[in-house]
Design a protein around this motif. Structure first.
Motif, PDB file in Angstrom:
ATOM      1  N   THR A 335       1.019 -23.848  16.292  1.00 41.64           N
ATOM      2  CA  THR A 335      -0.252 -24.553  16.167  1.00 41.64           C
ATOM      3  C   THR A 335      -0.044 -26.019  15.836  1.00 41.64           C
ATOM      4  O   THR A 335       0.518 -26.357  14.805  1.00 41.64           O
ATOM      5  CB  THR A 335      -1.115 -23.864  15.092  1.00 41.64           C
ATOM      6  N   THR A 414      -8.913 -25.392  12.610  1.00 41.78           N
ATOM      7  CA  THR A 414      -9.423 -24.017  12.767  1.00 41.78           C
ATOM      8  C   THR A 414     -10.795 -23.917  12.110  1.00 41.78           C
ATOM      9  O   THR A 414     -11.732 -23.322  12.657  1.00 41.78           O
ATOM     10  CB  THR A 414      -8.456 -23.020  12.084  1.00 41.78           C
ATOM     11  N   SER A 446      -0.699 -19.390   3.601  1.00 39.22           N
ATOM     12  CA  SER A 446      -0.031 -18.727   4.721  1.00 39.22           C
ATOM     13  C   SER A 446       0.489 -17.360   4.323  1.00 39.22           C
ATOM     14  O   SER A 446       0.775 -16.533   5.182  1.00 39.22           O
ATOM     15  CB  SER A 446       1.120 -19.584   5.230  1.00 39.22           C
ATOM     16  N   LYS A 467     -12.737 -15.131   5.710  1.00 34.22           N
ATOM     17  CA  LYS A 467     -12.259 -15.280   7.088  1.00 34.22           C
ATOM     18  C   LYS A 467     -10.735 -15.322   7.042  1.00 34.22           C
ATOM     19  O   LYS A 467     -10.145 -15.757   6.036  1.00 34.22           O
ATOM     20  CB  LYS A 467     -12.816 -16.556   7.723  1.00 34.22           C
ATOM     21  N   GLY A 468     -10.102 -14.861   8.123  1.00 34.83           N
ATOM     22  CA  GLY A 468      -8.634 -14.897   8.132  1.00 34.83           C
ATOM     23  C   GLY A 468      -8.044 -14.083   9.257  1.00 34.83           C
ATOM     24  O   GLY A 468      -8.763 -13.672  10.195  1.00 34.83           O
ATOM     25  N   ARG A 508      -6.807 -17.854  19.798  1.00 39.82           N
ATOM     26  CA  ARG A 508      -6.505 -17.654  18.382  1.00 39.82           C
ATOM     27  C   ARG A 508      -7.684 -16.900  17.793  1.00 39.82           C
ATOM     28  O   ARG A 508      -8.825 -17.367  17.888  1.00 39.82           O
ATOM     29  CB  ARG A 508      -6.345 -19.028  17.754  1.00 39.82           C
ATOM     30  N   VAL A 509      -7.410 -15.749  17.195  1.00 41.31           N
ATOM     31  CA  VAL A 509      -8.509 -14.881  16.773  1.00 41.31           C
ATOM     32  C   VAL A 509      -8.550 -14.782  15.252  1.00 41.31           C
ATOM     33  O   VAL A 509      -7.544 -14.462  14.619  1.00 41.31           O
ATOM     34  CB  VAL A 509      -8.327 -13.464  17.366  1.00 41.31           C
ATOM     35  N   ILE A 567       8.005 -20.153  16.117  1.00 40.70           N
ATOM     36  CA  ILE A 567       7.829 -19.364  14.894  1.00 40.70           C
ATOM     37  C   ILE A 567       6.436 -19.652  14.373  1.00 40.70           C
ATOM     38  O   ILE A 567       6.129 -20.784  14.016  1.00 40.70           O
ATOM     39  CB  ILE A 567       8.887 -19.747  13.838  1.00 40.70           C
ATOM     40  N   GLY A 569       2.539 -18.277  12.438  1.00 36.04           N
ATOM     41  CA  GLY A 569       1.820 -17.340  11.591  1.00 36.04           C
ATOM     42  C   GLY A 569       0.774 -16.579  12.397  1.00 36.04           C
ATOM     43  O   GLY A 569       0.126 -15.671  11.913  1.00 36.04           O
TER      44      GLY A 569
HETATM   45  P1  ATP Z   1       1.676 -21.947  13.030  1.00 38.02           P
HETATM   46  O1  ATP Z   1       2.563 -21.226  12.065  1.00 38.02           O
HETATM   47  O2  ATP Z   1       2.194 -21.984  14.409  1.00 38.02           O
HETATM   48  O3  ATP Z   1       1.182 -23.274  12.522  1.00 38.02           O
HETATM   49  P2  ATP Z   1      -0.781 -20.642  12.261  1.00 38.02           P
HETATM   50  O4  ATP Z   1      -1.645 -21.808  11.959  1.00 38.02           O
HETATM   51  O5  ATP Z   1      -1.442 -19.476  12.938  1.00 38.02           O
HETATM   52  O6  ATP Z   1       0.409 -20.992  13.186  1.00 38.02           O
HETATM   53  P3  ATP Z   1      -0.674 -20.090   9.455  1.00 38.02           P
HETATM   54  O7  ATP Z   1      -1.287 -21.384   9.086  1.00 38.02           O
HETATM   55  O8  ATP Z   1       0.391 -19.496   8.629  1.00 38.02           O
HETATM   56  O9  ATP Z   1      -0.110 -20.160  10.898  1.00 38.02           O
HETATM   57  O10 ATP Z   1      -1.871 -19.073   9.558  1.00 38.02           O
HETATM   58  C1  ATP Z   1      -1.628 -17.673   9.699  1.00 38.02           C
HETATM   59  C2  ATP Z   1      -2.920 -17.005  10.101  1.00 38.02           C
HETATM   60  O11 ATP Z   1      -3.891 -17.158   9.066  1.00 38.02           O
HETATM   61  C3  ATP Z   1      -3.571 -17.605  11.331  1.00 38.02           C
HETATM   62  O12 ATP Z   1      -3.075 -17.038  12.513  1.00 38.02           O
HETATM   63  C4  ATP Z   1      -5.030 -17.287  11.124  1.00 38.02           C
HETATM   64  O13 ATP Z   1      -5.323 -15.967  11.545  1.00 38.02           O
HETATM   65  C5  ATP Z   1      -5.184 -17.349   9.625  1.00 38.02           C
HETATM   66  N1  ATP Z   1      -5.686 -18.663   9.229  1.00 38.02           N
HETATM   67  C6  ATP Z   1      -5.231 -19.878   9.594  1.00 38.02           C
HETATM   68  N2  ATP Z   1      -5.923 -20.864   9.025  1.00 38.02           N
HETATM   69  C7  ATP Z   1      -6.864 -20.251   8.259  1.00 38.02           C
HETATM   70  C8  ATP Z   1      -7.903 -20.708   7.379  1.00 38.02           C
HETATM   71  N3  ATP Z   1      -8.113 -22.001   7.178  1.00 38.02           N
HETATM   72  N4  ATP Z   1      -8.652 -19.806   6.779  1.00 38.02           N
HETATM   73  C9  ATP Z   1      -8.451 -18.494   6.956  1.00 38.02           C
HETATM   74  N5  ATP Z   1      -7.507 -17.993   7.752  1.00 38.02           N
HETATM   75  C10 ATP Z   1      -6.718 -18.841   8.392  1.00 38.02           C
END
Ligand code: ATP
Length: 919
Positions: A335, A414, A446, A467-468, A508-509, A567, A569
C-alpha cells in the motif's frame, strides 16, 4: 519573554484547564490563525539550535591526520634539513593543496548531507480555528493544540489534554528505553522530567495510542533544546569502503616506508652519496602514495548521494550508498509503495445488498446504485447505513478541497475513502460527529488490524463502531445485521466468500461492525471486552491502483538479479491480484515441504504465503520459504523481522521498506531499511538508512542503480590510481636497484601525482552510469578491494609504464639530450600513459570507443587542462627552474605519443581477453 512560554514553567503541576488559561488558548479549537502568526513572529520557528560542529581549525588539522600525509611531512622536513629548499617547498605545497582540496570537499559533502536532512520534512497536526491541519513542525507556537498518534515524533513540549493508550519512547531525552505510558493528571511540582506522565517532550517518539496536548514550549525552550541534544546528530562520512581504504592506506604506508628505508640503507651500503640516496628514497615514497585517494572517495560518495536525492531517495546513513549496490532482495510494502494509495470505495457489500459507488479519487461526488443501476437510499437499509456510518465515525481522517478544486485527504487514505463514500451517501462528517460525539477509542495498529470508537447519541444508548481487516472484525462479532436491522447468526462463510470475490479483483476490503444496544457500555472501549459482542454490518471494498511505474521497476530489479517481494498487511487475494498486475511472477518452490498449509485467508498458492503460514514455520523452515515465495500477506511487523532474518540467513543482502512504528526493528535489522517520506511515521524514518520522499517503489530501483554507479566510479578511480602509483614507484625502484640516475625527480613525481589525481582521476567521479549497470548481478559485498583482475591490471599497466619510461629516458640520453630534457620526456610520458589509461578506466569492461568520448565532458576538460599544464612545466622558464625540467623538441612528443598508443593497445587487448570479469 513571558514565563508561561518557557520550559522553566512547571506545566506538569497545572491542570489542563489552567494550562489553557495560562497560554491563552482553547482546548477544543486551538489557536486562531492570527494569534499563531503573531506568536511565530514573537517566539521564532520551532527549531533546535544547530549541533556544534568541529571548529574550522580542527577540521583543517584533520586533513593532515592521515599516515600517507605523515610520510610526506617527514620527507618534507628532512629534505628541508639537508638544504633542498625547492624540493621541500614542493612537498609542503603538495601537502597543503591536498589539505585544501580535502577540506573543501569534506565541507561540501557535509553541507550536502545536512541539506538532505532538510528534504525529510516533518509535519505536525495542529488544531487551528477548530480545524485539524497539517503544518510544518517548525511553524508550531506555544499554545498550539497538537494532535499526536503512534509513530509521530513529538514536535514540541506538550501538556497533554486528552489521550488514549498513549505511550512514548523518551530514550532520546531520559535514556530510559522502555516506553512510558501517559495520562493527563496534574503532578506535584518537584516531579522529575522522566516521571512527568502528563507531558510529551519534543523529539521523543509516540509508540502507541493517540492524544492531544497544548504546546507549552517550542524550539530552544523545550527540554531537548535546553540540553542541546539534536536528534539524528550529523552523519559521519565513514562507510565500509572508506574504512577498507583507510586500512589499505595504513598497510600501504608501512610498505612504502619500509621499502624506502631499505632503499636508503642499501644505498648507504653501496657508499653512494647520502643525499642522493635520501632523495631516491623520498622519490620512492612520494611516487607510491596515492595522495588523491581520500578526496576522490569523498567526492564520489557525495556526488552519488546528490544524484540519489535528485531521484528522491534521501540517504540517511552513508554506508547505504554502497550497500545498495549489492542488494539482492527488495521487500516492499504494497500500500502506497507499489500502489498509489489513492483509495476509492467501489463496492459496499452487506448481507443481502451489494451496491456500486460511482466517482473517483477522494472527491465526495458520485452515486450509490444497486446491480440494476438504480440509486439506493442507505437510510432504507440499516446494514448499509451502519456500514457507511461506522466507516465515517471510526475515522481520524478528513477531506480537503484545494483552491484548484482538487480533493485530498488529511490522514490515512483508507479512512479518507470511507469519509468520501459516506459523503456520497449524504452523511456529512462534521454533522454526523456533532450528532454522535466521540467519547472513546481504540486506535488502529498493524498488530490489532482494527480500530474502534465509541459515540453517544441523542436517540439511544451509546454506540461502538469498529472497522478493520475482515478476519479480525469477524472475531469480534456475535452475529450480523440483517436487512431489517436485527442481529442474525453470523454465517461467516458467506462473508469470507464475498471478501475473497472482491479481493480477487485487487480490491482492498475492510469490514465494519457495531454495538448499539448496550446502555452499560464503558466510556472507553476495552479491546478485551469487545470479542463476541458486535454485529457485523458489511464490507467496504476500495480500489488502490498499482503505480504506473511499479511494473517497469519490478522488471528492472529482476533483470538486475534482485528479487522483489511484496510484504503486506493486506488480504492474500488482494495482494496476489496486485502482484500479478505488476509482474511479480509466481516463483515455483523447489520442494513441497515448505508449501503453505491450508488457510481460510489465503488461497493455496505457490508464490503467496500468509502470516498464518509463517507462524506455522520453524526458524529452520522459514529461510527456504522466504526465498521462493514472492508475496507475503497479512504479515505482522514482528513477522517482517523474522523474514528479514530468514532472508539474511540465505545470504541475501536485504532492503526492506516500512512505515509504521512496529516496523522499526525490521528496518534496523535489514541491510537497507527504507522508510516512506510522506506516509511513514517518524519512528520508521528514524530507524531507516534511506527515506523515499515520494514513497514510490520505482525510487528504490533508481537508488539501487545510483548505488551501483557510485561503487563503479570508486572502483574506476582505484583501478586508475593504483597502477599509476605502482608504475611510478617501479620506475624509481629500478633506478635504485640498478644504481642508475633517477629518470624522474621527487618534485616531478609530486607534480605528476597531484595534478593527475585532481585533474584526471577525480573526473571519474562524474562518470555517468554504464548502460548495462542494471543488467549485471549484484556485487558481492565481500569482494576484496584488490581483486585478482585488478592486481593483474596493476602489474600490466605499471610494467608498461616502467619499461616505456626507462626506454624513453635512455633513448633521449643516447640521442644527446641533456639530463633535464630526458627527465622532462619521462615525466610527460608518465602523464601521457595516465591520460590514455584514464580513458580506459572510464569503463571497467567496455572499450572507450563503445562508451562514446563525449559522454563525460569532465574527463575531456581534465585532459585539456593537464595537457596545458604539461606544456607549462615543459616550456615555462620559471617552471623549468622549480621542477628541474627543460623544453623538448617535437620528435620527443612523437615518441611519447607512440609509447602511449602502445600502452592503449596493450590495455585494450587485456580488457578484451578478460571480458566479463570486471576489475
Ligand atoms: P501494507 O503493509 O502493504 O502497507 P496495509 O496497509 O494493508 O498494507 P496495515 O497497515 O498493516 O497494512 O493494515 C493491515 C490491515 O488492517 C489492512 O489490510 C486493513 O484491512 C486494516 N486497516 C488498515 N488501515 C486501517 C485503519 N485505519 N483502520 C482500520 N483498519 C485498517
Amino acid at each position: 519573554m513571558c514565563a508561561a512560554f518557557t520550559s522553566t514553567t512547571t506545566h506538569h503541576e497545572l491542570t489542563p484547564h489552567e494550562v489553557v488559561e495560562l497560554l491563552s488558548t482553547d482546548a477544543r479549537n486551538g489557536l486562531g490563525d492570527k494569534t499563531a502568526h503573531e506568536r511565530l513572529a514573537q517566539f521564532g520557528p520551532n527549531t533546535l539550535p544547530r549541533p556544534a560542529r568541529a571548529g574550522l581549525l580542527m577540521r583543517w588539522l584533520r586533513q593532515f591526520h592521515n599516515p600517507l600525509i605523515y610520510v610526506l611531512l617527514v620527507c618534507g622536513a628532512v629534505t628541508m634539513a639537508i638544504g633542498e629548499v625547492v624540493d621541500s617547498s614542493v612537498i609542503f605545497a603538495v601537502v597543503i593543496v591536498n589539505a585544501v582540496v580535502g577540506f573543501v570537499q569534506e565541507s561540501r559533502a557535509e553541507a550536502a548531507l545536512e541539506g538532505l536532512r532538510a528534504l525529510i520534512r516533518t509535519e505536525a497536526r495542529v488544531v487551528r480555528d477548530g480545524e485539524v491541519r497539517s503544518v510544518p513542525s517548525e511553524r508550531l507556537v506555544p499554545g498550539d493544540l497538537v494532535v499526536v498518534e503512534a509513530g509521530d515524533r513529538v514536535p514540541a513540549d506538550l501538556r497533554m489534554v486528552t489521550l488514549t493508550e498513549l505511550s512514548a519512547d523518551e530514550s532520546s531525552l531520559t535514556g530510559e528505553s522502555a516506553p512510558v505510558s501517559k495520562n493527563e493528571v496534574a503532578l506535584p511540582p518537584d516531579t522529575a522530567v522522566a516521571d512527568r506522565r502528563n507531558m510529551l517532550y519534543s523529539g521523543t517518539l509516540v509508540t502507541s495510542g493517540t492524544g492531544s496536548g497544548i504546546a507549552v514550549a517550542t524550539g530552544a525552550n523545550t527540554e531537548l533544546g535546553e540540553i542541546h541534544r539534536l536528534v539524528g546528530a550529523a552523519d559521519t562520512l565513514a562507510t565500509p569502503l572508506t574504512r577498507k581504504l583507510a586500512w589499505f592506506s595504513r598497510v600501504l604506508t608501512v610498505a612504502i616506508v619500509a621499502l624506502a628505508a631499505v632503499t636508503f640503507v642499501a644505498g648507504l651500503l653501496r657508499a653512494t652519496e647520502g643525499t642522493n640516496t635520501f632523495t631516491a628514497a623520498v622519490a620512492l615514497a612520494v611516487s607510491a602514495i596515492p595522495e588523491g585517494l581520500p578526496a576522490a572517495v569523498t567526492v564520489t560518495l557525495a556526488i552519488g548521494v546528490g544524484r540519489m536525492a535528485r531521484r528522491r531517495a534521501v540517504v540517511r546513513r552513508l554506508p547505504a550508498v554502497e550497500t545498495l549496490g549489492s542488494t539482492t532482495v527488495v521487500c516492499s510494502d504494497k500500500t502506497g509503495t507499489l500502489t498509489e494509495n489513492q483509495m476509492t470505495v467501489q463496492t459496499v457489500w452487506t448481507p443481502g445488498l451489494a451496491v456500486d459507488v460511482h466517482g473517483s479519487g477522494f472527491a465526495p461526488v458520485g452515486e450509490i446504485v444497486d446491480a440494476s443501476g438504480t440509486p439506493v437510499d442507505p437510510d432504507q437499509h440499516p446494514a448499509l447505513r451502519w456500514t457507511l456510518l461506522a466507516g465515517l465515525l471510526c475515522n481520524d481522517a478528513s477531506l480537503r478541497r484545494s483552491k484548484d478544486g482538487q480533493w485530498s485527504v488529511v490522514g490515512d487514505p483508507t479512512e479518507g475513502a470511507m469519509v468520501a463514500v459516506a459523503a456520497k451517501a449524504g452523511y456529512d462528517q462534521n454533522r454526523t460527529l456533532a450528532d454522535m460525539p466521540r467519547t472513546g477509542s481504540i486506535p488502529f495498529s498493524s498488530d490489532r488490524c482494527y480500530m474502534a470508537t465509541r459515540h453517544t447519541r441523542p436517540d439511544g444508548p451509546p454506540v461502538v463502531v469498529v472497522k478493520g481487516a475482515v478476519e479480525q472484525v469477524l472475531a469480534l462479532c456475535r452475529g450480523r445485521m440483517s436487512g431489517a436491522g436485527e442481529v442474525d447468526p453470523l454465517a461467516a462463510e458467506e462473508i469470507l466468500q464475498a471478501t475473497s470475490d472482491l479481493a480477487d479483483q485487487g480490491l482492498r476490503v475492510l469490514a465494519t461492525a457495531v454495538r448499539d444496544d448496550d446502555p452499560t457500555d464503558p466510556a472507553d472501549p476495552d479491546p478485551d471486552q469487545l470479542p463476541g459482542t458486535l454485529a457485523f454490518t458489511g464490507l467496504q471494498a476500495m480500489v488502490d491502483p498499482p503505480r504506473a511505474s511499479a511494473a517497469d521497476a519490478v522488471r528492472a530489479c529482476q533483470r538486475a538479479g534482485i528479487a522483489v517481494k511484496m510484504i503486506t498487511g493486506d488480504h492474500a487475494a488482494t495482494a496476489k491480484a496486485i502482484a500479478a498486475r505488476i509482474g511479480l511472477a509466481p516463483a515455483s518452490p523447489e520442494t513441497d515441504t515448505a508449501s503453505p498449509k491450508d488457510n481460510a485467508a489465503s488461497p493455496k498458492d505457490n508464490a503467496t504465503l500468509t502470516g498464518r503460514d509463517l507462524a506455522g514455520m520453524t526458524d529452520e523452515e522459514l529461510p527456504e520459504a522466504a526465498n521462493w515465495a514472492s508475496v507475503f500477506a497479512r504479515v505482522s511487523p514482528q513477522q517482517k523481522l523474522r523474514l528479514v532474518e530468514a532472508l539474511q540467513r540465505q545470504g541475501h543482502v536485504t532492503a526492506m521498506t516500512g512505515d509504521g512504528v512496529n516496523d522499526a526493528p525490521a528496518l534496523r535489522r535489514a541491510d537497507i531499511g527504507i522508510a516512506m517520506g510522506r506516509s511513514g511515521t517518524e519512528v520508521a524514518k528514524d530507524s531507516a538508512d534511506m527515506v523515499l520522499t515520494d514513497d514510490d517503489f520505482a525510487t528504490i530501483e533508481a537508488a539501487v542503480e545510483e548505488g551501483r554507479g557510485v561503487f563503479d566510479n570508486l572502483t574506476k578511480f582505484i583501478a586508475w590510481t593504483l597502477p599509476t602509483n605502482v608504475g611510478q614507484g617501479g620506475v624509481i625502484l629500478v633506478a635504485i636497484l640498478g644504481g642508475l640516475t633517477l629518470p624522474i625527480l621527487p618534485v616531478q613525481i609530486l607534480w605528476i601525482n597531484m595534478t593527475t589525481a585532481l585533474v584526471l582521476g577525480l573526473m571519474l567521479a562524474f562518470e555517468p552510469k554504464e548502460r548495462d549497470i542494471m543488467e549485471r548481478p549484484p556485487r558481492d559485498p565481500d569482494r576484496p578491494l584488490l581483486t585478482s583482475a585488478l592486481t593483474l591490471r596493476i602489474l600490466l599497466v605499471s610494467t608498461v609504464m616502467v619499461v616505456g619510461t626507462w626506454w624513453l629516458f635512455q633513448w633521449e640520453l643516447s640521442m644527446g639530450a641533456e639530463l633535464a630534457e630526458a627527465r622532462t620526456a619521462a615525466v610527460n610520458l608518465v602523464v601521457a600513459v595516465e591520460i590514455v589509461y584514464l580513458f580506459s578506466c572510464r569503463s571497467l569492461t567496455q572499450s572507450p570507443w563503445r562508451l562514446g568520448f563525449l559522454t563525460n565532458r569532465w574527463v575531456l576538460i581534465g585532459v585539456a587542462v593537464q595537457v596545458v599544464a604539461q606544456a607549462a612545466i615543459t616550456y615555462l622558464p620559471s617552471a623549468n627552474l622549480i621542477f628541474d625540467t627543460a623544453p623538448v623538441g617535437w620528435e620527443t612528443w612523437i615518441r611519447v605519443a607512440a609509447i602511449a598508443a602502445v600502452a592503449t593497445a596493450i590495455v585494450a587487448v587485456d580488457k578484451r581477453l578478460r571480458r566479463g570479469s570486471a576489475v
